[in-house]
Design a protein around this motif. Structure first.
Motif, PDB file in Angstrom:
ATOM      1  N   PRO A  59      22.470 -30.193   1.554  1.00 48.00           N
ATOM      2  CA  PRO A  59      22.645 -31.035   0.417  1.00 48.00           C
ATOM      3  C   PRO A  59      22.166 -32.814  -0.140  1.00 48.00           C
ATOM      4  CG  PRO A  59      24.239 -30.675   1.941  1.00 48.00           C
ATOM      5  CD  PRO A  59      23.372 -29.963   2.326  1.00 48.00           C
TER       6      PRO A  59
ATOM      7  N   GLY B 288      22.806 -28.094  -2.821  1.00 48.81           N
ATOM      8  CA  GLY B 288      21.769 -27.450  -2.315  1.00 48.81           C
ATOM      9  C   GLY B 288      21.874 -26.931  -0.882  1.00 48.81           C
ATOM     10  N   ASN B 289      21.388 -26.921   0.019  1.00 54.41           N
ATOM     11  CA  ASN B 289      20.675 -26.547   1.712  1.00 54.41           C
ATOM     12  C   ASN B 289      19.488 -26.590   1.895  1.00 54.41           C
ATOM     13  OD1 ASN B 289      21.802 -25.600   4.622  1.00 54.41           O
ATOM     14  ND2 ASN B 289      20.722 -23.356   2.775  1.00 54.41           N
TER      15      ASN B 289
ATOM     16  N   ASN C 290      21.972 -25.340  -6.285  1.00 56.20           N
ATOM     17  CA  ASN C 290      21.353 -26.790  -6.036  1.00 56.20           C
ATOM     18  C   ASN C 290      21.726 -27.688  -6.496  1.00 56.20           C
ATOM     19  OD1 ASN C 290      19.340 -25.848  -3.915  1.00 56.20           O
ATOM     20  ND2 ASN C 290      17.418 -25.486  -6.067  1.00 56.20           N
TER      21      ASN C 290
ATOM     22  N   ASP D 198      18.577 -30.714 -11.005  1.00 48.61           N
ATOM     23  CA  ASP D 198      18.298 -28.762 -10.469  1.00 48.61           C
ATOM     24  C   ASP D 198      19.394 -28.527 -10.943  1.00 48.61           C
ATOM     25  OD1 ASP D 198      16.313 -30.441  -8.658  1.00 48.61           O
ATOM     26  OD2 ASP D 198      17.984 -30.683  -7.258  1.00 48.61           O
TER      27      ASP D 198
ATOM     28  N   ASP E 246      13.073 -23.250  -8.142  1.00 50.23           N
ATOM     29  CA  ASP E 246      13.845 -24.420  -8.229  1.00 50.23           C
ATOM     30  C   ASP E 246      14.188 -24.496  -6.656  1.00 50.23           C
ATOM     31  OD1 ASP E 246      15.579 -27.412  -9.069  1.00 50.23           O
ATOM     32  OD2 ASP E 246      16.917 -26.121  -8.698  1.00 50.23           O
ATOM     33  N   ILE E 247      13.930 -25.969  -6.091  1.00 54.74           N
ATOM     34  CA  ILE E 247      14.138 -26.593  -5.042  1.00 54.74           C
ATOM     35  C   ILE E 247      15.013 -27.777  -4.655  1.00 54.74           C
ATOM     36  CG2 ILE E 247      12.362 -25.486  -4.019  1.00 54.74           C
ATOM     37  CD1 ILE E 247      11.274 -28.328  -3.811  1.00 54.74           C
ATOM     38  N   ASN E 248      15.757 -27.909  -3.892  1.00 54.55           N
ATOM     39  CA  ASN E 248      16.884 -28.944  -3.970  1.00 54.55           C
ATOM     40  C   ASN E 248      16.303 -30.404  -3.356  1.00 54.55           C
ATOM     41  OD1 ASN E 248      19.349 -30.524  -4.822  1.00 54.55           O
ATOM     42  ND2 ASN E 248      20.750 -29.996  -2.601  1.00 54.55           N
TER      43      ASN E 248
ATOM     44  N   ASP F 166      25.383 -32.673  -3.714  1.00 55.56           N
ATOM     45  CA  ASP F 166      25.931 -31.400  -4.583  1.00 55.56           C
ATOM     46  C   ASP F 166      25.776 -30.211  -3.621  1.00 55.56           C
ATOM     47  OD1 ASP F 166      23.222 -30.842  -3.302  1.00 55.56           O
ATOM     48  OD2 ASP F 166      22.146 -31.634  -4.519  1.00 55.56           O
TER      49      ASP F 166
END
Length: 864
Positions: free
Chosen positions: A647, A644-645, A590, A586, A552-554, A642
């Motif tokens: 976000p 994520g990096n 993420n 996600d 998974d990716i954001n 969210d």
């Protein structure tokens, strides 16, 4: 030896018998005041036994000389008679009655004792002549009075009747027919003596008649054919079977003593006398060795049974058949018909018979001694083969149970041993022909390519662009020794159509971006199937599965739910906000925890609303303290981010309905309407419209009810405008002219009484007018009638209409013209219209609107 060889034995210890047969008393205990009776047994040297019953009694001296064939109670002797087990005809015996009882005249007299008569023996099947005298019975009082004798009992006056009879005057008893001991062996009769008045003169005497057996019955076997069995190889003296015959004659004599012997044996192999029979018991046993089922499986023996202890000169005989089956034992080991067998099998095939092993066994077919069991003792360590037995032919079928590979083994050398289901009999050794070798050749076939790693697992991040090379999914061809073939690849199943494969080398390339959140991805894994096909003839193919684990990716911003909610216009101590939830397609890291905040613009949002996070996924949206908003729907934007990096954020608008609430924090009905954006005037207008609509519906229902009531209460009368009595009816028939009229014209004459016409006002010429009388009342149908009342209502209305004189048509006599008394009106067609004289047609005006046109034509005025 005479009596010296006879041993006598008395049942009464007081009385004994000497060797000469005389009876004597022992000691002082003997007394004959009462008759004494005991049994006497005599046994000979050959176990023959005689029995008799002896009775001793005191008797008077004889008053006269008796015949030497007569035996009386006055002789003062002991009467005895022996019943011997031999048939003889005894001479007639005279039996004398004597007075019995106690004579009480002037003193006591000695009591006279009755006599017990010894049994009378009569040989069965006597040829006569009949009647044949047996015994003579007399009373010692027959000199003084006339006496009549009679006998009673079975055979006399009871069935079978009249076997025995007696001369009533002379007292001689006869047998009238031959006797059959097998039907009845003894008779018990009683002899009676009475005077002419029927008074008993003597006490009855018991007569026992025994039928002496003759050899008149042959032995009879229970069955004509007996079946027995014996194992082959049995030793001499082995029991085989039992036969029995029954002789109806007395089995205590030679007449009923049966003896057995074997008359013949078929076949005579190996010797004529393989069996013997016990002459007394009928048991058949073996007497010689050599029973072999494979040579002789059955023997037939004729057995003879003879009575008279087997005396063939005097005895009677009968025969029966004994069938002896020689049962099989496992004395023949199975033998394979060849020392070597061969077969071939295609590789990768199972449940295929590759070789057939034939065996010979001389034992009983389809028995445990014959059924063969095959075992592979060497040459197949991996267990590729098994040998199954054909239940019909007993052959061994070498069958493949595990696929063989030509590239691994080109041939198998098996060692097979065969045995029986049952163990070999004692002393029987296995044959060298019970073992054989089996050679099995493996045939090479075109095997399909196979993927060494199946399924194959790889990992990639989602979102890789199209044209990215993922892996090389290559297959191998197992036919590497003799066949050099090429492999072609193709796609078999690609649900999202994201992949492609190179036809020659199996390289897999993406054709679209991979998305972990797609519906085709299950548990982060996307699965596709590929096909590898070789160039053989025919071509063979194999399948392989590729499983791609998507990291998974954001790439999905969070979203808020719910999109709509409601809140009280004033802060309630129980309910002071709306709970909202953030959701992200996600996965961690993420997704949550999420950050909730209100935008800076417009400024009214932060001034009126506040948001606070409850947990990583939940927040609460509410009004600020001491803020009052008019009821209505407000769109409140909320920004959620969210983890994520980097976000991802999303600006979501939540429609919040602000409304007045009750004490429980629920919006009131009026408040909910007001919150929908309607003012007070609009609400009043809506309420007025609703009231007007309800009023119109009510008025319409009332009008419908009233009309229905008027329709039910309306009289069954027609309007004068609708009067159709004077219509001209056309029947489409012109008739035959004046001659086609055969009417009674007298009916058209003017009636004698015209009072009802004269009394009419001047100018009125019709009398079929509606009478001027009160109208009749018709029944009124109920508003909601019962279905069963409809018929009654119709009949009541019909009856009222028939009796209503005011209802049309008005059935009064119509007068068309008057030509004088007794005149007969002619045909209407013969009437000529005449214009002479003036005629007043004004009365046509009184006939209603239907005659208005005619009244205008003829009664108009001066212009006419």
């Amino acid at each position: 030896m005479g009596n010296e060889a006879v041993v006598f034995q008395s049942s009464d210890p007081i009385f004994s018998v000497r060797t000469d047969g005389s009876i004597f008393a022992q000691g002082e205990g003997a007394s004959l005041d009462e008759p004494v009776q005991f049994k006497l047994t005599a046994s000979g040297p050959h176990t023959h036994v005689w029995e008799t019953v002896v009775q001793l009694a005191l008797i008077d001296r004889p008053s006269r000389q008796q015949n030497e064939n007569e035996v009386t109670k006055d002789e003062g002797r002991v009467a005895e008679r022996k019943e011997q087990k031999e048939a003889f005809q005894a001479p007639p015996t005279v039996i004398m009655f004597s007075g019995s009882g106690l004579n009480r005249t002037k003193g006591l007299r000695r009591q006279k004792r009755d006599w017990v008569i010894p049994p009378i023996n009569v040989a069965e099947n006597s040829r006569g002549p009949f009647p044949q005298m047996l015994v003579s019975i007399r009373s010692d009082q027959d000199q003084d009075i006339s006496i009549r004798y009679s006998i009673t009992g079975v055979g006399a006056d009871q069935p079978p009747n009249e076997v025995f009879n007696i001369d009533p005057v002379l007292g001689k008893m006869f047998v009238t027919k031959p006797l059959d001991r097998e039907h009845r062996s003894s008779y018990h009769l009683r002899a009676h003596a009475v005077d002419m008045n029927g008074n008993q003169v003597e006490n009855p005497i018991d007569l026992y008649i025994f039928v002496i057996d003759m050899n008149d019955n042959r032995p009879e076997f229970k069955n004509q054919v007996y079946n027995g069995s014996v194992d082959e190889g049995s030793k001499p003296g082995t029991y085989v079977m039992h036969l029995s015959a029954f002789d109806a004659d007395d089995n205590t004599t030679a007449n009923g003593m049966v003896r057995y012997r074997i008359l013949s044996q078929t076949p005579h192999s190996p010797i004529p006398n393989m069996f013997t029979i016990n002459s007394e018991t009928g048991d058949i046993v073996t007497v010689a060795p050599g029973l072999d089922r494979e040579k002789v499986s059955q023997y037939t023996i004729i057995v003879q049974a003879t009575d008279m202890e087997g005396n063939l000169n005097f005895g009677l005989s009968n025969t029966a058949t004994a069938i002896i089956t020689v049962t099989d034992i496992n004395d023949n080991p199975p033998m394979l018909t060849s020392r070597t067998f061969s077969g071939e099998v295609p590789e990768n095939r199972v449940d295929v018979v590759v070789a057939n092993l034939t065996v010979i066994d001389a034992d009983q077919p389809h028995s445990p001694n014959w059924n063969a069991i095959y075992r592979i003792i060497s040459g197949d360590p991996s267990g590729h083969f098994t040998i199954r037995t054909d239940p019909v032919t007993n052959d061994g079928m070498v069958t493949v149970v595990k696929p063989v590979d030509f590239e691994m083994n080109r041939a198998f050398m098996l060692t097979v041993v065969v045995s029986n289901q049952a163990h070999l009999a004692s002393g029987i050794q296995s044959s060298l022909q019970s073992t054989a070798g089996v050679t099995i050749s493996v045939q090479d076939v075109n095997e399909p390519p196979y993927f060494p790693t199946n399924p194959k697992h790889i990992r990639f991040e989602e979102g890789v662009p199209a044209g990215t090379s993922l892996t090389t999914f290559s297959a191998s061809d197992p036919d590497r020794l003799q066949m050099q073939q090429s492999i072609r690849y193709s796609k078999l199943n690609d649900p999202a159509d994201w992949l492609s494969i190179n036809r020659t080398n199996g390289q897999i390339v993406t054709t679209a971006m991979l998305d972990r959140e797609s519906v085709y991805v299950k548990n982060n894994i996307y699965e596709a199937t590929f096909l590898a096909t070789d160039s053989g003839s025919p071509a063979a193919s194999g399948t392989g599965t590729l499983q791609i684990y998507l990291i998974d990716i954001n790439d999905n911003p969070p979203a808020l739910i719910p999109k709509e909610s409601q809140i009280c216009e004033r802060i309630n101590k129980n309910v002071n906000g709306v709970n909202i939830t953030a959701a992200d397609a996600d996965t961690d890291p993420n997704a949550g925890p999420f950050v909730f905040e209100l935008p800076n613009f417009p400024t009214s949002i932060r001034r009126n609303w506040t948001i606070s996070r409850i947990s990583g996924d939940y927040a609460r949206l509410g009004l600020r303290y001491q803020i009052y908003l008019e009821p209505g729907v407000y769109e409140v934007p909320v920004i959620v981010s969210d983890s994520g990096n980097p976000p991802l954020s999303n600006r979501s608008v939540i429609k919040v309905k602000v409304c007045p609430c009750d004490e429980n924090g629920d919006c009131t009905t009026l408040g909910a309407v007001a919150a929908a954006g309607l003012g007070t005037g609009a609400i009043i207008s809506i309420l007025i419209c609703i009231i007007i609509l309800l009023s119109m519906v009510l008025l319409f229902v009332v009008w419908i009810k009233r009309r229905e009531k008027e329709r039910q209460t309306k009289q069954l009368l027609i309007d004068p405008e609708d009067d159709v009595r004077d219509n001209i009816l056309k029947y489409d028939e012109e008739g035959g002219g004046e001659e086609d009229q055969d009417y009674d014209l007298s009916q058209l004459q003017q009636p004698d009484s015209l009072e009802h016409i004269i009394s009419k006002p001047p100018g009125v010429r019709r009398v079929d007018e509606r009478p001027i009388i009160p109208e009749s009342q018709y029944p009124i149908r109920p508003v909601v009638p019962h279905p069963g009342d409809i018929g009654d209502f119709i009949h009541e209305g019909l009856r009222a209409a028939d009796n209503d004189p005011t209802a049309p048509p008005y059935d009064s006599l119509l007068v068309f013209d008057y030509e004088g008394s007794g005149s007969t009106a002619g045909s209407v067609s013969s009437l000529n219209s005449s214009s002479t004289g003036d005629q007043d047609y004004d009365y046509l005006n009184d006939w209603g609107p239907r005659f208005k046109k005619l009244a205008d034509m003829y009664g108009g005025g001066d212009d006419d």
